[in-house]
Design a protein around this motif. Structure first.
Motif, PDB file in Angstrom:
ATOM      1  N   SER A 122       4.648  -9.121  11.068  1.00 29.59           N
ATOM      2  CA  SER A 122       3.842 -10.330  10.992  1.00 29.59           C
ATOM      3  C   SER A 122       4.425 -11.363  10.040  1.00 29.59           C
ATOM      4  O   SER A 122       3.917 -12.476   9.943  1.00 29.59           O
ATOM      5  N   MET A 123       5.507 -11.020   9.343  1.00 29.38           N
ATOM      6  CA  MET A 123       6.097 -11.907   8.356  1.00 29.38           C
ATOM      7  C   MET A 123       7.439 -12.464   8.852  1.00 29.38           C
ATOM      8  O   MET A 123       8.150 -11.790   9.608  1.00 29.38           O
ATOM      9  N   PRO A 124       7.808 -13.675   8.419  1.00 29.56           N
ATOM     10  CA  PRO A 124       9.156 -14.172   8.716  1.00 29.56           C
ATOM     11  C   PRO A 124      10.204 -13.268   8.067  1.00 29.56           C
ATOM     12  O   PRO A 124       9.944 -12.640   7.036  1.00 29.56           O
ATOM     13  N   GLU A 125      11.371 -13.208   8.682  1.00 33.47           N
ATOM     14  CA  GLU A 125      12.407 -12.308   8.158  1.00 33.47           C
ATOM     15  C   GLU A 125      12.863 -12.706   6.758  1.00 33.47           C
ATOM     16  O   GLU A 125      13.298 -11.856   5.985  1.00 33.47           O
ATOM     17  N   ASP A 126      12.769 -13.991   6.413  1.00 37.61           N
ATOM     18  CA  ASP A 126      13.212 -14.440   5.095  1.00 37.61           C
ATOM     19  C   ASP A 126      12.079 -14.475   4.082  1.00 37.61           C
ATOM     20  O   ASP A 126      12.211 -15.056   3.010  1.00 37.61           O
ATOM     21  N   SER A 127      10.948 -13.857   4.387  1.00 37.60           N
ATOM     22  CA  SER A 127       9.784 -13.913   3.505  1.00 37.60           C
ATOM     23  C   SER A 127       9.951 -12.973   2.317  1.00 37.60           C
ATOM     24  O   SER A 127      10.459 -11.858   2.447  1.00 37.60           O
ATOM     25  N   TYR A 128       9.476 -13.429   1.159  1.00 37.94           N
ATOM     26  CA  TYR A 128       9.474 -12.574  -0.026  1.00 37.94           C
ATOM     27  C   TYR A 128       8.507 -11.408   0.152  1.00 37.94           C
ATOM     28  O   TYR A 128       8.654 -10.361  -0.487  1.00 37.94           O
ATOM     29  N   VAL A 129       7.522 -11.562   1.029  1.00 37.74           N
ATOM     30  CA  VAL A 129       6.551 -10.494   1.260  1.00 37.74           C
ATOM     31  C   VAL A 129       7.219  -9.319   1.969  1.00 37.74           C
ATOM     32  O   VAL A 129       6.848  -8.160   1.750  1.00 37.74           O
ATOM     33  N   THR A 130       8.216  -9.605   2.800  1.00 35.64           N
ATOM     34  CA  THR A 130       8.938  -8.520   3.478  1.00 35.64           C
ATOM     35  C   THR A 130       9.617  -7.608   2.473  1.00 35.64           C
ATOM     36  O   THR A 130       9.566  -6.379   2.592  1.00 35.64           O
ATOM     37  N   SER A 131      10.258  -8.195   1.461  1.00 34.67           N
ATOM     38  CA  SER A 131      10.902  -7.369   0.429  1.00 34.67           C
ATOM     39  C   SER A 131       9.855  -6.627  -0.399  1.00 34.67           C
ATOM     40  O   SER A 131      10.103  -5.509  -0.870  1.00 34.67           O
ATOM     41  N   TYR A 132       8.674  -7.227  -0.555  1.00 35.26           N
ATOM     42  CA  TYR A 132       7.587  -6.534  -1.268  1.00 35.26           C
ATOM     43  C   TYR A 132       7.131  -5.312  -0.487  1.00 35.26           C
ATOM     44  O   TYR A 132       6.932  -4.235  -1.064  1.00 35.26           O
ATOM     45  N   PHE A 133       6.953  -5.452   0.826  1.00 39.54           N
ATOM     46  CA  PHE A 133       6.581  -4.299   1.657  1.00 39.54           C
ATOM     47  C   PHE A 133       7.642  -3.203   1.550  1.00 39.54           C
ATOM     48  O   PHE A 133       7.311  -2.015   1.478  1.00 39.54           O
ATOM     49  N   ASP A 134       8.897  -3.610   1.530  1.00 34.35           N
ATOM     50  CA  ASP A 134       9.978  -2.630   1.381  1.00 34.35           C
ATOM     51  C   ASP A 134       9.893  -1.952   0.015  1.00 34.35           C
ATOM     52  O   ASP A 134      10.136  -0.744  -0.107  1.00 34.35           O
ATOM     53  N   GLY A 135       9.533  -2.720  -1.012  1.00 33.69           N
ATOM     54  CA  GLY A 135       9.373  -2.138  -2.347  1.00 33.69           C
ATOM     55  C   GLY A 135       8.244  -1.131  -2.404  1.00 33.69           C
ATOM     56  O   GLY A 135       8.340  -0.100  -3.081  1.00 33.69           O
ATOM     57  N   ILE A 136       7.156  -1.397  -1.681  1.00 33.02           N
ATOM     58  CA  ILE A 136       6.044  -0.443  -1.614  1.00 33.02           C
ATOM     59  C   ILE A 136       6.531   0.887  -1.059  1.00 33.02           C
ATOM     60  O   ILE A 136       6.217   1.964  -1.580  1.00 33.02           O
ATOM     61  N   LYS A 137       7.308   0.812   0.021  1.00 29.31           N
ATOM     62  CA  LYS A 137       7.779   2.037   0.664  1.00 29.31           C
ATOM     63  C   LYS A 137       8.717   2.825  -0.245  1.00 29.31           C
ATOM     64  O   LYS A 137       8.670   4.059  -0.293  1.00 29.31           O
TER      65      LYS A 137
END
Length: 941
Positions: A531-546
């Motif tokens: 649901s996020m753009p590929e360049d979104s900072y939220v994407t890296s946050y989701f990756d950090g959660i994992k």
């Protein structure tokens, strides 16, 4: 003009147009179980906090070697620690934390500067105004001096206690009020609550917290169920500034630190940015389809008649009618108070364009191919509408009814889409059969008068001179077009070859079997990253959660219904103290926490009941429970000479006697935890109970919750399985309550902030089957009635639509498209577009005057198939290909892939499989053949 007036009246409803952006309202039905449980939780305990979180990872992952100066270090800590157990790194984190907590933001809602203190959760309010921040620096009360504090052996001048020894002690016992006899520091944070190591450290294995490779900061902000409240508006203003600070900090420290962060508003912000970034792509897609329709309706067989035969005006009118139908649908439902969603704006125009353009091409092509007699334009148009109008009615009405039946689904996004789509398709048909037919007749008159398109007042002198030069024999304006000739001369010859037909049937049957075998393996859910753009900072946050988080979201097990906690029977249903039954709720949850891979629970739940009883127990040195002579509470941290211990009487089982259980509960929930009394319940449990009061004193508890944590939930499957397991655990506990007490009103249910979004996936397969089944049934009913109760023709249409739908499900498996509300909307839309591919051809087959099935199939394929191909397939392909360049992953997966599948599978089944199937088993009615021949004879006469 009449159509214009009606459309203006309906479109004015757009003035009342509302768009639902609240994810809860969008994806969760108000009648759903999770939604009702959320409402119960919000009402009794307050809404869950807004969460602002930062994950900080040092890029230098070298372990920190702690080398004590003194051999008398207690405990000995000469060993390697994780890279975050480094004082310089901790100081940088503390500086960032301090900057965030002290940050000033101008608030439009308050008309003044606000800070985190104005909006944050303060567990010890009103005694303390410090915000709750989950941070490992909380072990040092978020103070630089405390972090640097050491204990020195003055005889030798050597350090024998420092921040490392304090961290070791606090991670072993977060509730310690005196972690080290040398440093004399408390493990409690500056806001008065404990800091659990599994919440603030990340990237470690087992319980080796101090081998962590990441630190997690969590800022808790108060929330409000009303998204328009002043509290929420202030929070969003602060969050905007918080994100700006984090953007800047990340850029400045990117060489040393890997910073991942998110706020409560981040997902909504990124979705809006994503939608705005793809506006150009979506507009380009629609403009390309509009241009195709406008330019390809005309005839291009000679340059001298180009300006006469072109149909730019007619094409533009057809496209405008499609858009007006969408606007009218928005207006109608806005008048009725049904809020729209972004899905409607993105999907409904695509759907109506497919249906509307197909009808436009069929009408225009049929008129162009009408060579019967030299009738007036009005007579020709009337004859054409008589031929294809029933087919248009069949497809449009069956689609509209299917969508309206689909609106009975409980899923709000799908229901609203079905309502708006059904109305748009119906209005589009009504405008086409009235307004467009009128414009079509006017355009035909223009063409017959040899007047140029657009500049219709001007006659083409070149055409007139050319026709006079040819002995006044006007060139036939009727033309069947290149596509028609291709279908007739080449494609039909190949497809209906006696050897090719069985091969086509075999290929489609084989593909259907493959898809059927894969259907049960389609993934359910929606990964957050998509649901996020590929360049979104939220994407890296989701990756950090994992990668780094050690615990997932908090989960509350809520006991609803009044319980008499003074009654030992009810106490034993909940407690986890020594002597409590093994099947008590808290003991069961504690046991399940030992198997997190199975239960998705990682820690024993907190229990106000057990802590309250411990708090009541008398202490010779400093009892927690005391009161002044006036009867008011006397806190242990501020005891005066007139304070008297409560002196509660206990039973032999270690419980307060029934008459005294509730007497001091209010004192417990007022008591701040501290060195003198760490079991004070104000910080942890003030909002954990909904108390029944009489004369301002608690006499009972009508609802209570017990908090624990889920394990880290890395993808949609984890979220769904965690919710399923929590529901199963709660149901088992509820059954135990009923067996023990015989009461039906005592229930346990789980609550976590994400449950309202993932509940749909527990029933998404059933909902999908019911929704698609109801839509198919509606299509079948309408088709059966409009085809004169031709059961076999109806069966063939439904069979072909079913195979298209089955192919879409196979595509979802092979192209990794999960089943969720977005894909369900697209599947419902696929049903509607599939009708266009099937119904026109089947009706053309049934009314064909040819004698054999093979000839009928060839006839409907050539005449109707070419129009369907140019009307839907070619119109859509160009626009769909542009969607493949969208920046949004959601668009590329759920729109580009699925739209491409809808068009390709619809075209392949409707233009290859269906005609070949009809050539074998198509319905043949001798009565209908006779009627058709008589009708043609009368037309010729």
């Amino acid at each position: 003009m009449l159509s214009f007036v009606v459309c203006i009246a309906l479109s004015c409803g757009v003035l009342f147009f509302q768009v639902t952006t609240d994810p809860v309202e969008l994806w969760s039905s108000p009648q759903s179980t999770a939604r009702q449980q959320k409402a119960f939780f919000d009402k009794n305990f307050g809404p869950f906090y807004r969460t602002e979180q930062v994950i900080i990872i040092p890029r230098n992952q070298t372990h920190y070697i702690h080398e004590p100066e003194s051999p008398y270090f207690d405990p000995p800590v000469h060993r390697a620690f994780g890279p975050v157990i480094n004082k310089k790194f901790l100081q940088k984190v503390l500086n960032l934390q301090t900057n965030i907590t002290n940050m000033k933001v101008w608030s439009k809602a308050k008309k003044r500067d606000i800070s985190l203190t104005d909006i944050c959760f303060k567990p010890l309010s009103p005694s303390y105004s410090t915000c709750a921040v989950q941070s490992p620096l909380g072990y040092f009360q978020s103070n630089t001096s405390t972090l640097n504090k050491v204990a020195i052996d003055f005889d030798f001048g050597l350090t024998y206690a420092d921040f490392v020894t304090h961290l070791i002690a606090c991670t072993k016992n977060p509730l310690s009020v005196n972690s080290d006899i040398n440093l004399k520091l408390s493990c409690f944070s500056e806001w008065g609550g404990p800091i659990y190591p599994w919440v603030v450290f990340g990237g470690y294995s087992g319980k080796e917290y101090l081998n962590a490779t990441a630190i997690v900061l969590t800022f808790l902000v108060n929330n409000d169920a009303n998204r328009e409240s002043e509290q929420v508006r202030m929070a969003m203003e602060w969050e905007e500034a918080f994100l700006n600070v984090m953007h800047k900090f990340k850029n400045e420290s990117h060489e040393e630190l890997d910073v991942r962060y998110s706020s409560e508003r981040s997902i909504q912000d990124e979705l809006e940015r994503e939608s705005n970034s793809d506006v150009v792509t979506i507009l380009g897609s629609y403009l390309l389809m509009f241009a195709y329709v406008t330019l390809t309706l005309g005839q291009y067989k000679s340059c001298r008649r180009l300006l006469v035969n072109v149909k730019i005006t007619l094409g533009l009118v057809g496209v405008v009618i499609v858009l007006v139908a969408v606007f009218c649908s928005l207006g109608v439902w806005s008048y009725l108070g049904f809020p729209a969603t972004l899905i409607i704006i993105e999907v409904v125009p695509f759907l109506v364009l497919a249906v509307g353009v197909d009808n436009i091409f069929i009408l225009v092509h049929t008129l162009q191919r009408d060579f019967v007699g030299a009738d007036s334009v009005e007579a020709k148009v009337a004859r054409v509408v008589g031929r294809v109008g029933p087919s248009m009615l069949l497809s449009s009405l069956s689609e509209s009814v299917a969508f309206f039946f689909g609106a009975f689904t409980p899923m709000p996004a799908v229901r609203v889409f079905a309502l708006y789509a059904g109305m748009a398709v119906l209005l589009d048909f009504l405008l086409q059969i009235s307004c467009f037919v009128a414009v079509l007749s006017l355009d035909a008159k223009r063409q017959a008068a040899k007047r140029m398109d657009i500049l219709c007042c001007c006659a083409s002198k070149k055409v007139e001179k050319a026709e006079k030069a040819a002995n006044n024999k006007p060139e036939k304006t009727e033309s069947k077009g290149l596509l028609f000739q291709f279908f007739k001369r080449f494609l039909s010859t190949f497809i209906f070859n006696r050897w090719v037909r069985p091969i086509i049937i075999s290929i489609f049957v084989g593909w259907a079997c493959v898809c059927l075998a894969c259907v049960h393996n389609i993934r359910v859910g929606l990964d957050q990253e998509l649901s996020m753009p590929e360049d979104s900072y939220v994407t890296s946050y989701f990756d950090g959660i994992k990668k780094y988080l050690s615990v997932g979201p908090p989960v509350y097990f809520v006991v609803s219904g009044p319980m008499d906690f003074a009654n030992p029977v009810h106490q034993n249903l909940i407690c986890s103290r020594a002597g409590c039954p093994q099947k008590s709720m808290l003991n069961q949850l504690s046991q399940l926490a030992e198997a997190p891979n199975y239960s998705h629970i990682v820690s024993p739940p907190s229990s106000w009941l057990d802590d309250y009883v411990d708090w009541l127990e008398p202490s010779e040195t400093s009892p927690c429970c005391s009161y002044h002579k006036s009867g008011s509470f006397c806190p242990a941290s501020n005891r005066t000479a007139d304070c008297t211990p409560c002196g509660v009487n206990f039973t032999t089982d270690g419980w307060p006697v029934q008459g005294e259980f509730f007497r001091y509960l209010d004192f417990f929930l007022k008591d701040n935890p501290g060195v003198a009394c760490p079991k004070g319940g104000h910080a942890a449990y003030a909002a954990a109970l909904n108390r029944e009061k009489r004369q301002s004193r608690t006499v009972g508890v009508s609802a209570s919750h017990y908090m624990t944590y889920h394990s880290v939930l890395r993808n949609g499957d984890d979220f769904i399985n965690a919710y399923k397991m929590a529901v199963k655990i709660s149901d088992d506990i509820t059954s135990h309550f009923k067996d023990t007490t015989g009461r039906d009103d005592l229930k346990v249910f789980p609550y976590s902030v994400f449950y309202v979004f993932y509940e749909q996936y527990l029933t998404i397969v059933t909902d999908t089957a019911i929704n698609l089944g109801v839509c198919l049934a509606a299509i079948g009913l309408v088709t059966l009635m409009l085809l004169g109760f031709d059961f076999f023709a109806t069966f063939i249409i439904l069979l072909t639509i079913g195979l298209i739908l089955l192919s879409m499900l196979g595509l979802m498996f092979f192209w990794n498209i999960s089943l969720n509300a977005v894909s369900l909307v697209n599947l419902v839309m696929a049903l509607g577009i599939s009708v266009e591919f099937c119904s026109h051809l089947v009706r053309a087959f049934t009314v064909s005057a040819e004698r054999t099935r093979l000839e009928k199939a060839r006839d409907c394929f050539v005449h109707m198939g070419s129009s369907v191909f140019s009307g839907i397939t070619l119109t859509k392909l160009g626009g769909i290909i542009i969607l493949g360049f969208a920046k949004s992953q959601l668009f590329r997966v759920f729109y580009f892939r699925m739209y491409l599948g809808i068009v390709l599978f619809g075209a392949l089944h409707g233009l290859l499989f269906l005609p070949v199937l009809l050539s074998y088993i198509g319905p043949v009615s001798k009565h209908r053949q006779i009627v058709r021949k008589v009708a043609i004879l009368m037309e010729n006469i």
